[in-house]
Every structure is written in C-alpha cells, then in structure tokens.
Write a protein that holds these residues in place. Structure first.
Motif, short mmCIF file in Angstrom:
data_model
loop_
_atom_site.label_atom_id
_atom_site.label_comp_id
_atom_site.label_asym_id
_atom_site.label_seq_id
_atom_site.Cartn_x
_atom_site.Cartn_y
_atom_site.Cartn_z
N LEU A 34 0.82 -1.21 0.00
CA LEU A 34 0.00 0.00 0.00
C LEU A 34 0.85 1.27 0.00
CD1 LEU A 34 -2.95 -1.01 2.34
CD2 LEU A 34 -2.79 -1.11 -0.16
N GLU A 35 2.04 1.18 0.55
CA GLU A 35 2.97 2.31 0.52
C GLU A 35 3.33 2.63 -0.93
OE1 GLU A 35 7.49 1.99 1.64
OE2 GLU A 35 6.31 2.21 3.48
N LYS A 36 3.53 1.61 -1.72
CA LYS A 36 3.94 1.76 -3.12
C LYS A 36 2.74 2.00 -4.03
CE LYS A 36 7.31 1.17 -6.19
NZ LYS A 36 8.54 1.89 -6.25
N ALA A 37 1.61 1.36 -3.73
CA ALA A 37 0.43 1.44 -4.60
C ALA A 37 -0.84 1.50 -3.76
CB ALA A 37 0.40 0.23 -5.53
N PRO A 38 -1.16 2.67 -3.21
CA PRO A 38 -2.34 2.80 -2.34
C PRO A 38 -3.64 2.34 -3.00
CG PRO A 38 -1.02 4.81 -2.26
CD PRO A 38 -0.43 3.94 -3.34
N ALA A 39 -3.76 2.50 -4.30
CA ALA A 39 -4.99 2.11 -5.00
C ALA A 39 -5.19 0.60 -5.01
CB ALA A 39 -4.96 2.64 -6.43
N ALA A 40 -4.15 -0.15 -4.73
CA ALA A 40 -4.27 -1.62 -4.71
C ALA A 40 -5.13 -2.10 -3.55
CB ALA A 40 -2.88 -2.26 -4.63
N LYS A 41 -5.39 -1.24 -2.60
CA LYS A 41 -6.19 -1.61 -1.42
C LYS A 41 -7.52 -2.24 -1.82
CE LYS A 41 -7.86 0.36 2.88
NZ LYS A 41 -7.98 1.57 3.69
N GLY A 42 -8.15 -1.72 -2.86
CA GLY A 42 -9.44 -2.22 -3.29
C GLY A 42 -9.39 -3.59 -3.95
N ASP A 51 -9.21 0.84 7.53
CA ASP A 51 -8.27 1.96 7.59
C ASP A 51 -6.89 1.35 7.76
OD1 ASP A 51 -10.22 3.92 7.42
OD2 ASP A 51 -10.55 3.95 9.59
N GLY A 52 -6.05 1.51 6.76
CA GLY A 52 -4.72 0.94 6.84
C GLY A 52 -4.75 -0.57 6.69
N VAL A 53 -3.75 -1.22 7.27
CA VAL A 53 -3.64 -2.67 7.20
C VAL A 53 -4.10 -3.23 8.55
CG1 VAL A 53 -2.08 -4.61 6.84
CG2 VAL A 53 -1.71 -2.48 5.59
N PRO A 54 -5.17 -4.04 8.54
CA PRO A 54 -5.69 -4.55 9.82
C PRO A 54 -4.73 -5.52 10.50
CG PRO A 54 -6.84 -5.55 7.96
CD PRO A 54 -5.92 -4.52 7.39
N ASP A 102 0.49 -5.90 -15.28
CA ASP A 102 1.92 -6.09 -15.08
C ASP A 102 2.53 -5.27 -13.94
OD1 ASP A 102 2.26 -8.13 -16.90
OD2 ASP A 102 3.10 -6.86 -18.47
N PRO A 103 2.25 -3.96 -13.85
CA PRO A 103 2.87 -3.19 -12.76
C PRO A 103 2.53 -3.72 -11.35
CG PRO A 103 1.97 -1.71 -14.41
CD PRO A 103 1.49 -3.09 -14.76
N HIS A 104 1.39 -4.37 -11.20
CA HIS A 104 1.03 -4.93 -9.90
C HIS A 104 1.99 -6.04 -9.50
CE1 HIS A 104 -3.20 -3.41 -11.01
NE2 HIS A 104 -2.67 -2.57 -10.15
N PHE A 105 2.42 -6.83 -10.46
CA PHE A 105 3.37 -7.90 -10.17
C PHE A 105 4.69 -7.31 -9.66
CE2 PHE A 105 0.46 -10.18 -12.98
CZ PHE A 105 0.34 -11.39 -12.33
N VAL A 106 5.08 -6.16 -10.21
CA VAL A 106 6.32 -5.50 -9.78
C VAL A 106 6.17 -5.01 -8.34
CG1 VAL A 106 7.87 -3.54 -10.22
CG2 VAL A 106 6.92 -4.84 -12.14
N VAL A 107 5.04 -4.42 -8.02
CA VAL A 107 4.80 -3.92 -6.66
C VAL A 107 4.85 -5.07 -5.65
CG1 VAL A 107 3.05 -2.90 -5.13
CG2 VAL A 107 3.50 -1.89 -7.38
#
Length: 148
Positions: A34-42, A51-54, A102-107
């Motif tokens: 989430l630090e690198k890709a906050p939108a991945a939360k969904g 809120d954050g990481v439970p 693809d970018p998600h795999f990198v994250v």
C-alpha cells in the motif's frame, strides 16, 4: 544454469523465518504494497473496507502465507523440473477478475523482497534476494500466462 539446491535452501530458510511471525510479517508485507500502490487496497477483500492494514486478520495472514508459499513452491519446482506449473488453475482468472496488470506484479515483488529483507536482517544477501527473485519471476510468468 538451472535453479540450484542452494537457491532452494535459501528460499526455504527465509520462508521459515517469515512464518515465525506470520501476523506481523503479513501486516508488513501489505503495508509495503500500500505504501507503493495505495490504490491496490481495493483489490484485496480484507483491505478494501479498512483503515490501513488490519492487525491480526486471518484472511490477510492466509493470503500472505499463500503468496510467499507459492513462491517457495516455485523454487522447489524450478529445482526439480526447471519450470513452474500452477497448482491452482483458477489463479489466472482470479487475477483477471481483480484487474491485476503487469505493474502490480512489480509492486508485489518489491514488497515481498522488502519484507523478506527486514525479516532476514543480517542474513539477507544478494544471493538470497536473487533466489527469491528468480522464483517469483517464474511464478508471475506462469500466472500471467494463465491470465491470457
């Protein structure tokens, strides 16, 4: 040169170290994502309404253990056969359904390596990192193939 017995042993040892504190290391892993890709939360059911990481979330821990375990299993497959075959044929469709690109795999790779480096401390080395990178890259290639 194929995946060596030593590389497999390095992956196995650091995987066991990761599992020693599965709750804390799982939170660390998803915090790095989430630090690198906050939108991945969904993309993660156990993160999207929080809120954050439970802390102490069984679903989060199970998913982290599955991700790290699949990379560890990929190391074993690479050592034994030189290739990675997905044990779960639905992984491709699940990743397509979640909108993984693809970018998600990198994250995820970066978060996985960062987590393992923190867990390993002084025992972390380029050799350990390389073993995990090779196993992860082969696993992600197999997932991407299943996505197409």
């Amino acid at each position: 040169m194929g995946f060596t017995e030593k590389q497999e042993a390095l992956v196995n040892a650091s995987y066991e170290a990761f599992k020693q504190n599965l709750p804390g290391n799982s939170v660390l892993f998803y915090s790095f994502i989430l630090e690198k890709a906050p939108a991945a939360k969904g993309m993660f059911s156990f993160l999207k309404d929080s809120d954050g990481v439970p802390q102490n979330n069984p679903s989060l821990q199970a998913h982290a253990e599955k991700v790290f375990g699949m990379v560890r299993d990929s190391a074993a497959q690479l050592r034994a056969t030189g290739a990675v075959v997905l044990a779960d044929a639905s992984l491709g469709s699940v990743h397509v359904q979640k909108g993984v690109i693809d970018p998600h795999f990198v994250v995820v790779k970066e978060a996985l390596l960062k987590t393992l480096k923190e867990v390993a401390g002084a025992t972390w080395s380029d050799e350990v990192s390389n073993a995990w990178e090779v196993a992860y890259d082969e696993l992600s290639a197999a997932i991407k193939k299943a996505m197409s």
